[in-house]
Every structure is written in structure tokens, then in C-alpha cells.
Design a protein around this motif. Structure first.
Motif, short mmCIF file in Angstrom:
data_model
loop_
_atom_site.label_atom_id
_atom_site.label_comp_id
_atom_site.label_asym_id
_atom_site.label_seq_id
_atom_site.Cartn_x
_atom_site.Cartn_y
_atom_site.Cartn_z
N TYR A 255 -4.61 0.55 -7.74
CA TYR A 255 -5.76 1.43 -7.92
C TYR A 255 -5.80 2.45 -6.78
O TYR A 255 -5.21 2.24 -5.71
CB TYR A 255 -7.07 0.63 -7.93
CG TYR A 255 -7.31 -0.18 -6.67
CD1 TYR A 255 -8.00 0.36 -5.58
CD2 TYR A 255 -6.83 -1.49 -6.57
CE1 TYR A 255 -8.20 -0.38 -4.43
CE2 TYR A 255 -7.03 -2.24 -5.42
CZ TYR A 255 -7.73 -1.68 -4.36
OH TYR A 255 -7.93 -2.41 -3.23
N GLU A 256 -6.50 3.55 -7.02
CA GLU A 256 -6.65 4.56 -5.98
C GLU A 256 -7.75 4.13 -5.01
O GLU A 256 -8.84 3.74 -5.42
CB GLU A 256 -7.01 5.91 -6.58
CG GLU A 256 -7.19 6.99 -5.52
CD GLU A 256 -7.63 8.33 -6.08
OE1 GLU A 256 -7.86 9.25 -5.26
OE2 GLU A 256 -7.76 8.47 -7.31
N VAL A 257 -7.45 4.22 -3.73
CA VAL A 257 -8.45 3.95 -2.69
C VAL A 257 -9.30 5.20 -2.52
O VAL A 257 -8.79 6.29 -2.29
CB VAL A 257 -7.76 3.59 -1.36
CG1 VAL A 257 -8.78 3.43 -0.25
CG2 VAL A 257 -6.93 2.32 -1.52
N LYS A 258 -10.59 5.03 -2.64
CA LYS A 258 -11.53 6.15 -2.50
C LYS A 258 -12.03 6.24 -1.06
O LYS A 258 -12.29 5.24 -0.42
CB LYS A 258 -12.71 5.96 -3.45
CG LYS A 258 -12.31 5.96 -4.93
CD LYS A 258 -11.78 7.30 -5.40
CE LYS A 258 -11.55 7.30 -6.90
NZ LYS A 258 -11.04 8.62 -7.38
N LYS B 49 -14.60 6.89 2.01
CA LYS B 49 -16.03 6.67 2.23
C LYS B 49 -16.73 7.99 2.47
O LYS B 49 -16.16 8.93 2.99
CB LYS B 49 -16.23 5.74 3.43
CG LYS B 49 -15.73 4.33 3.20
CD LYS B 49 -16.00 3.45 4.40
CE LYS B 49 -15.51 2.03 4.14
NZ LYS B 49 -15.75 1.14 5.29
N ARG C 17 -2.68 -0.68 -3.47
CA ARG C 17 -3.68 0.29 -2.98
C ARG C 17 -2.98 1.62 -2.75
O ARG C 17 -2.01 1.69 -2.00
CB ARG C 17 -4.31 -0.22 -1.68
CG ARG C 17 -5.03 -1.56 -1.85
CD ARG C 17 -5.40 -2.15 -0.50
NE ARG C 17 -5.95 -3.49 -0.66
CZ ARG C 17 -5.22 -4.60 -0.71
NH1 ARG C 17 -3.90 -4.53 -0.62
NH2 ARG C 17 -5.80 -5.77 -0.86
N SER D 1 0.85 -1.20 0.00
CA SER D 1 0.00 0.00 0.00
C SER D 1 0.88 1.24 0.00
O SER D 1 1.97 1.24 0.58
CB SER D 1 -0.92 0.02 1.22
OG SER D 1 -1.81 -1.08 1.20
N THR E 251 0.76 3.09 -8.99
CA THR E 251 0.00 1.85 -9.17
C THR E 251 0.85 0.73 -9.76
O THR E 251 0.42 -0.42 -9.79
CB THR E 251 -1.24 2.09 -10.05
OG1 THR E 251 -0.84 2.69 -11.29
CG2 THR E 251 -2.24 2.98 -9.34
N LEU F 123 -3.51 5.64 -1.66
CA LEU F 123 -4.40 6.57 -0.98
C LEU F 123 -3.83 7.98 -1.07
O LEU F 123 -2.72 8.24 -0.60
CB LEU F 123 -4.58 6.17 0.48
CG LEU F 123 -5.44 7.09 1.35
CD1 LEU F 123 -6.90 7.09 0.86
CD2 LEU F 123 -5.36 6.69 2.82
#
Length: 314
Positions: free
Chosen positions: A308-311, A313, A153, A130, A148, A155
């Protein structure tokens, strides 16, 4: 983009290896010429000095053992920084220091990012680690394709410096659980419990953690080699303590962790592996907290996948 990578140690060598394995135009530098030669043999180019690398690359990544090392490299690179250049700091460092160095980059027209990693050397080796990234959004989108490749992951944590704050926090939590696991495993051994059963009982329970699923295995196998040394642990938890003090938070557990790790250093050496902390309790009790069937080296068995980009919540 042409990418420069400075620092080919335990973590940096694996992150830069992911870039090379996935076809990046990579130039490398390290104080150990053998490490550079190994990368050149696999298709990278030798970057020469940090100044040459910044001059010839679009982005230069640093992954170094201390803030002082990053500062020394930055002083060499600064004359070559201008519009379009990117500095990416992947070391675990102090928020104030990365902001200070980043400001020097930005005032010359470049972009600065702190992008430390979390998840262990075995995941850095497969590109499944990460990554946190602190920078403006436009810069983040420019470097996201690189991040990536190196990580699974990614962020975006906010402005420059925020990634370093969060990274130090995660290392503090990991240290706390390591020391608690040392106590838990030793107590279960003293109580006559089977260690393999104990491991699984923790793994399937509310007491589980990433640290247990990785480092407990190395403790029980007797390897105690997680590729993370006590001096690095003390640097990171010391930085966390400084963050708390700057913000007026009266921590109680943090000073205890620092004292325990310092005792481990006094017993086993400044650069002893952090998992050797279990040996303090083995010596105190006369117990051997090991078991058959556990690995001596961690291997990431997840297949390498695009990151991938962690979005967030909400």
C-alpha cells in the motif's frame, strides 16, 4: 504490463521473484546465465540484451551493484526508449547520477523512477520490504501496482532523485547503529552480562532498532552473514557524506564511520560481510561475543500481504 528485470543478485533476485510469484509477465537478464536459467525454469522469459528488453517491455527495472553498472546498461537501452517506456532504478545510487540518466530517458519521451528498497533481503524475499519512489505523480500511479507486489510499504518521495537521497540516509543510520551495537554487545560481554538477556534488554528499550532486531541476532549466532558486504556499505555511506558536503553540512560522525569500515575492509577483505565488524572488538578484547539460540539466517515470518502507499502526515 510486460516487465523487464535486470540484475538478479541478492536483492534483485528476490524482488523479481515476488513479481514472478504474483503472476507478472516477466523477462529477466543477468550477467550470470545460471541465474537467468533459474528464473526461466520458474516461468520467466530470458530477456536477451538490455536493448532487447527495453524494446519489448513496457517497464524495465534495474537492480545493480554500482552506478557504473547502471550507466552501462542504460547506454544499451537508450536507443530503444520512447514514449510510454518506463525505467525503474531500484539500485542504491547517487542522486546526481540517477537524475542524469533519468534526464536521458525523459528527453526521449520515457519516464524515469528511482525506487530503492529498505528492510533487508529477508523482507525482499517475501514482498514485505519498503520501497521509496521518486518521480512525477502520474508515473507513480502507473507503477504503484508493480511496487505493491514487490513491497509492503511504498512511499512517494517527490521528484526523481529524492528516493535515492533518502535511501542513502537510511543506510547511513543503519551503519551507525550496527557499529554502536558492536560496541554495546562487546562491552556487555566484558561486563559479564548474559548475551541473550542483553539482546532482550535492548529489544524492549529505547535503544532498540531494526538493525538490532536483525543484525544483532546474526552477530550473536556467529553467522555474521547479513547478505550486505563492506564495499556496499562504504559506497552508501560515502554517498551520504557527499550529500552533506554538497550542502555544506560539516558532519563529524560520518567520517568516523567511513574510517572504521575501511579498517574492516583492510582486515577482512573488500567484500567481507558488514556484520564482521564485531570481530575487530573481539580481537581487541579476546572475547567471544556469541550466544546460543540465535538464528544463522534471517527469515521473514510475516505473511505476505498486499502493499500500500504510505500517506504523509498532516
Amino acid at each position: 504490463m510486460k516487465i523487464g528485470f535486470i540484475g538478479l543478485g541478492n536483492v534483485g533476485g528476490k524482488l523479481s521473484g515476488s513479481l514472478l510469484r504474483n503472476g507478472a509477465d516477466l523477462v529477466v537478464h543477468d550477467l550470470d546465465p545460471a541465474l537467468v536459467a533459474g528464473f526461466v525454469g520458474r516461468g520467466a522469459a530470458a530477456g536477451g540484451s538490455p536493448a532487447e528488453m527495453m524494446r519489448n517491455c513496457d517497464a524495465v527495472i534495474t537492480c545493480l551493484p554500482s552506478p557504473a553498472a547502471s550507466d552501462a546498461v542504460m547506454q544499451e537501452m537508450l536507443p530503444e526508449i520512447g514514449p510510454g517506456k518506463i525505467w525503474m532504478e531500484m539500485s542504491t545510487t547517487d542522486e546526481a547520477e540517477v537524475k542524469r540518466l533519468g534526464a536521458l530517458v525523459i528527453e526521449r519521451g520515457g519516464a524515469a523512477v528511482d525506487c530503492p528498497v529498505s528492510g533487508g533481503c529477508h523482507r525482499a524475499d517475501t514482498g514485505n520490504i519498503s520501497i521509496y519512489a521518486g518521480c512525477d505523480r502520474a508515473t507513480f500511479e502507473r507503477i504503484l501496482p508493480l511496487l505493491t507486489i514487490m513491497g509492503r510499504r511504498v512511499l512517494h518521495t517527490g521528484d526523481l532523485g529524492t528516493a535515492s537521497v533518502l535511501k542513502v540516509m537510511t543506510n547511513y543510520l543503519a551503519t551507525g547503529h550496527l557499529l554502536m551495537l558492536c560496541e554495546a554487545l562487546t562491552t556487555m560481554k566484558a561486563a559479564g552480562m548474559d548475551m541473550a538477556t542483553t539482546y532482550e534488554a535492548i529489544r524492549i528499550s529505547s535503544g532498540n532498532s531494526f538493525v538490532h532486531e536483525t543484525e544483532s541476532q546474526l552477530i550473536l549466532s556467529g553467522s555474521r552473514c547479513v547478505d550486505f558486504t563492506m564495499d556496499l556499505v562504504l559506497k552508501d555511506i560515502g554517498l551520504f557524506q557527499e550529500i552533506a558536503e554538497r550542502n555544506g553540512v560539516p558532519l563529524e560522525l560520518s567520517p568516523m564511520l567511513i574510517d572504521l569500515m575501511r579498517d574492516g575492509q583492510a582486515r577482512y577483505g573488500t567484500r567481507a560481510q558488514s556484520d564482521r565488524m564485531i570481530e575487530r572488538l573481539e580481537e581487541a578484547t579476546g572475547l567471544d561475543v556469541t550466544a546460543d539460540g540465535f538464528p544463522t539466517v534471517l527469515v521473514d515470518d510475516e505473511p505476505e500481504e498486499p502493499g500500500y502507499e504510505v500517506k504523509l502526515k498532516g
